[in-house]
Scaffold this motif. Structure first.
Motif, mmCIF file in Angstrom:
data_model
loop_
_atom_site.group_PDB
_atom_site.id
_atom_site.type_symbol
_atom_site.label_atom_id
_atom_site.label_comp_id
_atom_site.label_asym_id
_atom_site.label_seq_id
_atom_site.Cartn_x
_atom_site.Cartn_y
_atom_site.Cartn_z
ATOM 1 N N PRO A 290 -39.189 10.396 -4.218
ATOM 2 C CA PRO A 290 -39.224 9.881 -5.599
ATOM 3 C C PRO A 290 -40.332 10.491 -6.450
ATOM 4 C CG PRO A 290 -38.986 8.080 -4.016
ATOM 5 C CD PRO A 290 -39.302 9.307 -3.226
ATOM 6 N N GLU A 291 -41.464 10.818 -5.844
ATOM 7 C CA GLU A 291 -42.606 11.299 -6.620
ATOM 8 C C GLU A 291 -42.299 12.620 -7.329
ATOM 9 O OE1 GLU A 291 -43.708 8.303 -3.894
ATOM 10 O OE2 GLU A 291 -42.827 10.264 -3.418
ATOM 11 N N THR A 292 -41.765 13.592 -6.585
ATOM 12 C CA THR A 292 -41.487 14.886 -7.211
ATOM 13 C C THR A 292 -40.320 14.792 -8.186
ATOM 14 O OG1 THR A 292 -40.207 15.465 -5.220
ATOM 15 C CG2 THR A 292 -42.452 16.325 -5.388
ATOM 16 N N ALA A 293 -39.347 13.933 -7.906
ATOM 17 C CA ALA A 293 -38.230 13.745 -8.833
ATOM 18 C C ALA A 293 -38.714 13.138 -10.151
ATOM 19 C CB ALA A 293 -37.166 12.852 -8.194
ATOM 20 N N THR A 294 -39.623 12.169 -10.044
ATOM 21 C CA THR A 294 -40.182 11.548 -11.246
ATOM 22 C C THR A 294 -40.985 12.559 -12.046
ATOM 23 O OG1 THR A 294 -40.285 9.395 -10.156
ATOM 24 C CG2 THR A 294 -41.667 9.693 -12.098
ATOM 25 N N ILE A 304 -31.037 15.576 -12.090
ATOM 26 C CA ILE A 304 -31.686 15.730 -10.798
ATOM 27 C C ILE A 304 -30.594 15.919 -9.745
ATOM 28 C CG2 ILE A 304 -33.046 14.574 -9.005
ATOM 29 C CD1 ILE A 304 -34.734 15.363 -11.362
ATOM 30 N N GLY A 305 -30.664 17.025 -9.021
ATOM 31 C CA GLY A 305 -29.663 17.292 -8.000
ATOM 32 C C GLY A 305 -30.157 16.900 -6.615
ATOM 33 N N LEU A 306 -29.289 16.251 -5.841
ATOM 34 C CA LEU A 306 -29.605 15.843 -4.469
ATOM 35 C C LEU A 306 -28.650 16.551 -3.508
ATOM 36 C CD1 LEU A 306 -30.052 12.006 -5.078
ATOM 37 C CD2 LEU A 306 -31.824 13.775 -5.060
ATOM 38 N N VAL A 307 -29.162 16.980 -2.369
ATOM 39 C CA VAL A 307 -28.374 17.739 -1.398
ATOM 40 C C VAL A 307 -27.998 16.829 -0.227
ATOM 41 C CG1 VAL A 307 -28.346 19.716 0.164
ATOM 42 C CG2 VAL A 307 -29.510 19.878 -2.049
ATOM 43 N N PHE A 308 -26.693 16.714 0.028
ATOM 44 C CA PHE A 308 -26.210 15.911 1.161
ATOM 45 C C PHE A 308 -25.611 16.785 2.262
ATOM 46 C CE2 PHE A 308 -26.182 12.968 -2.432
ATOM 47 C CZ PHE A 308 -26.783 11.851 -1.892
ATOM 48 N N ALA A 309 -25.486 18.077 2.011
ATOM 49 C CA ALA A 309 -24.886 18.968 3.003
ATOM 50 C C ALA A 309 -25.753 19.034 4.252
ATOM 51 C CB ALA A 309 -24.717 20.362 2.409
ATOM 52 N N ILE A 325 -33.083 7.751 -6.879
ATOM 53 C CA ILE A 325 -32.306 7.264 -8.032
ATOM 54 C C ILE A 325 -32.994 6.064 -8.681
ATOM 55 C CG2 ILE A 325 -30.138 6.152 -8.715
ATOM 56 C CD1 ILE A 325 -28.796 7.934 -6.516
ATOM 57 N N ASP A 326 -33.489 5.156 -7.866
ATOM 58 C CA ASP A 326 -34.189 3.984 -8.406
ATOM 59 C C ASP A 326 -35.433 4.396 -9.186
ATOM 60 O OD1 ASP A 326 -32.319 2.274 -7.342
ATOM 61 O OD2 ASP A 326 -33.520 1.731 -5.579
ATOM 62 N N ALA A 327 -36.114 5.448 -8.719
ATOM 63 C CA ALA A 327 -37.355 5.887 -9.364
ATOM 64 C C ALA A 327 -37.105 6.478 -10.742
ATOM 65 C CB ALA A 327 -38.073 6.901 -8.476
ATOM 66 N N ILE A 328 -35.980 7.185 -10.910
ATOM 67 C CA ILE A 328 -35.736 7.844 -12.197
ATOM 68 C C ILE A 328 -34.814 7.053 -13.111
ATOM 69 C CG2 ILE A 328 -36.096 10.134 -11.205
ATOM 70 C CD1 ILE A 328 -33.013 10.517 -11.382
ATOM 71 N N ARG A 329 -34.266 5.956 -12.603
ATOM 72 C CA ARG A 329 -33.353 5.159 -13.453
ATOM 73 C C ARG A 329 -34.105 4.675 -14.676
ATOM 74 N NH1 ARG A 329 -30.584 2.042 -9.920
ATOM 75 N NH2 ARG A 329 -28.673 3.267 -10.221
ATOM 76 N N ARG A 331 -34.915 6.673 -17.116
ATOM 77 C CA ARG A 331 -35.387 7.879 -17.792
ATOM 78 C C ARG A 331 -34.170 8.640 -18.313
ATOM 79 N NH1 ARG A 331 -40.723 8.788 -16.850
ATOM 80 N NH2 ARG A 331 -41.657 7.542 -15.190
ATOM 81 N N LYS A 332 -34.447 9.718 -19.075
ATOM 82 C CA LYS A 332 -33.314 10.404 -19.709
ATOM 83 C C LYS A 332 -32.523 11.268 -18.716
ATOM 84 C CE LYS A 332 -35.502 14.704 -21.264
ATOM 85 N NZ LYS A 332 -35.733 15.590 -22.404
ATOM 86 N N CYS A 333 -33.075 11.572 -17.530
ATOM 87 C CA CYS A 333 -32.371 12.430 -16.589
ATOM 88 C C CYS A 333 -31.357 11.641 -15.773
ATOM 89 C CB CYS A 333 -33.337 13.151 -15.668
ATOM 90 S SG CYS A 333 -34.300 12.050 -14.648
ATOM 91 N N VAL A 334 -30.366 12.365 -15.223
ATOM 92 C CA VAL A 334 -29.291 11.763 -14.427
ATOM 93 C C VAL A 334 -29.279 12.425 -13.072
ATOM 94 C CG1 VAL A 334 -26.791 11.444 -14.282
ATOM 95 C CG2 VAL A 334 -27.913 11.328 -16.503
ATOM 96 N N SER A 335 -29.037 11.635 -12.030
ATOM 97 C CA SER A 335 -28.979 12.201 -10.671
ATOM 98 C C SER A 335 -27.533 12.524 -10.316
ATOM 99 C CB SER A 335 -29.544 11.219 -9.657
ATOM 100 O OG SER A 335 -28.827 9.996 -9.678
ATOM 101 N N GLY A 336 -27.405 13.520 -9.441
ATOM 102 C CA GLY A 336 -26.064 13.878 -9.048
ATOM 103 C C GLY A 336 -26.069 14.784 -7.841
#
Length: 336
Positions: A290-294, A304-309, A325-329, A331-336
């Motif tokens: 969460p820290e670096t994503a924030t 914000i892109g997350l890798v599940f592969a 996701i909870d950390a950036i919710r 804010r203006k960015c979207v996770s995916g």
């Protein structure tokens, strides 16, 4: 040092306060505070700034007719209309210079701004920007509609700084405490400042060093974070890239004066500083905590892109992704 511009201004302000007290006593001002609560109910300055900072950065837009270093900037400006323009463009707060000799401002300017923005939904805070050297000036500010005041550490001994912070809070105002070096920052922190503005301009000679904010952030980051302090960059901000450079450092708000006052379209410039007119969308990927994503979100990332592969060194679990996701919710960015 004895001939510095800052000390000249403060010497004059001491004379101005004596003249003001001769016309309206401190006790009379204190008697007007209850009426001011009804006419100009204050808002929570820090909360108002944090609300906009959650989506990138807060912009404090300044009404300034002149300055010691630049002379006249916009001497004929209508302060109230200028402040209203800033507010409608999305400014988080309106800073109004009320120093008359060098900056050509006054308390009626601030009152005019407060009266015009008062009816707006989610209105910006109103800041009295001046060289406060006496409790009297704090009461003046509140009576004329301020939500907050500027306290400059360079001209206030620690006991007086403590006293003025306490007086401000007693009146429902969290002050913006201005610093220009490490010693002043530590003094502000000892006095419990919650909102610290780093002035990139040295007020003794009015030279600008845009690296001042970065140096103070680096030297005091742990204590600033531990005390939940908001940091504001003051002076020398001309364009969106200046703002982005500061937000990457962790700055949550910027104060902009001359660039707005000289602009042919101040409203558009406020929106640009806040990033409200950005047309290029930025996606950053591969976050695992969460820290670096924030941090990326604060720096202006839209996605914000997350890798599940499986097999990727950046793979995250469902639990890890949920924490990010909870950390950036919000804010203006979207996770995916």
């Amino acid at each position: 040092m004895a001939s510095s511009i800052l000390l000249k201004i403060c010497d004059q302000r001491k004379k101005d306060v004596l003249e003001a007290k001769a016309k309206v006593s401190l006790e009379t001002l204190k008697g007007q505070i209850e009426g001011a609560k009804t006419q100009f109910p204050p808002i929570d300055f820090k909360a108002r700034l944090r609300k906009d900072a959650a989506n990138g950065v807060s912009v404090v837009a300044e009404v300034k007719r002149a300055s010691p270093s630049k002379g006249d900037i916009a001497p004929g400006i209508d302060a109230g209309e200028q402040g209203l323009m800033y507010a409608k463009a999305g400014a988080s707060a309106i800073s109004v210079l009320t120093e008359p000799t060098w900056f050509k401002g006054d308390l009626p300017d601030m009152r005019a701004v407060r009266e015009l923005v008062g009816a707006l939904p989610d209105r910006p805070a109103v800041l009295r920007k001046d060289f406060l050297i006496d409790e009297y000036m704090v009461y003046e500010a509140r009576v004329h509609g301020a939500d907050t005041v500027l306290l400059i550490v360079a001209v206030l001994e620690e006991p007086l700084l403590n006293s003025l912070i306490a007086a401000s809070r007693l009146l429902g105002m969290e002050p913006l405490v201005e610093v220009n070096n490490d010693d002043e920052t530590k003094k502000a922190l000892r006095c419990g400042a919650q909102i610290i503005g780093v002035n990139n301009r040295n007020l003794h000679d009015f030279t600008v060093d845009s690296s001042t904010t970065e140096k103070i952030m680096q030297d005091n980051w742990a204590e600033l974070a531990a005390n939940d302090c908001m940091l504001c960059a003051l002076s020398g901000i001309q364009c969106r890239s200046d703002v982005q450079r500061y937000t990457v450092m962790g700055v949550e708000m910027v104060l902009v004066g001359e660039a707005l006052m000289r602009s042919s379209d101040p409203a558009a410039l406020v929106r640009e500083f806040r990033g409200l007119g950005d047309t290029v969308l930025v996606k950053t990927c591969g976050f695992k905590d969460p820290e670096t994503a924030t941090h990326a979100a604060k720096a202006g990332a839209d996605f914000i892109g997350l890798v599940f592969a499986q097999g990727s060194p950046r793979t995250v679990t469902v639990a890890e992704s949920r924490a990010i996701i909870d950390a950036i919710r919000g804010r203006k960015c979207v996770s995916g």
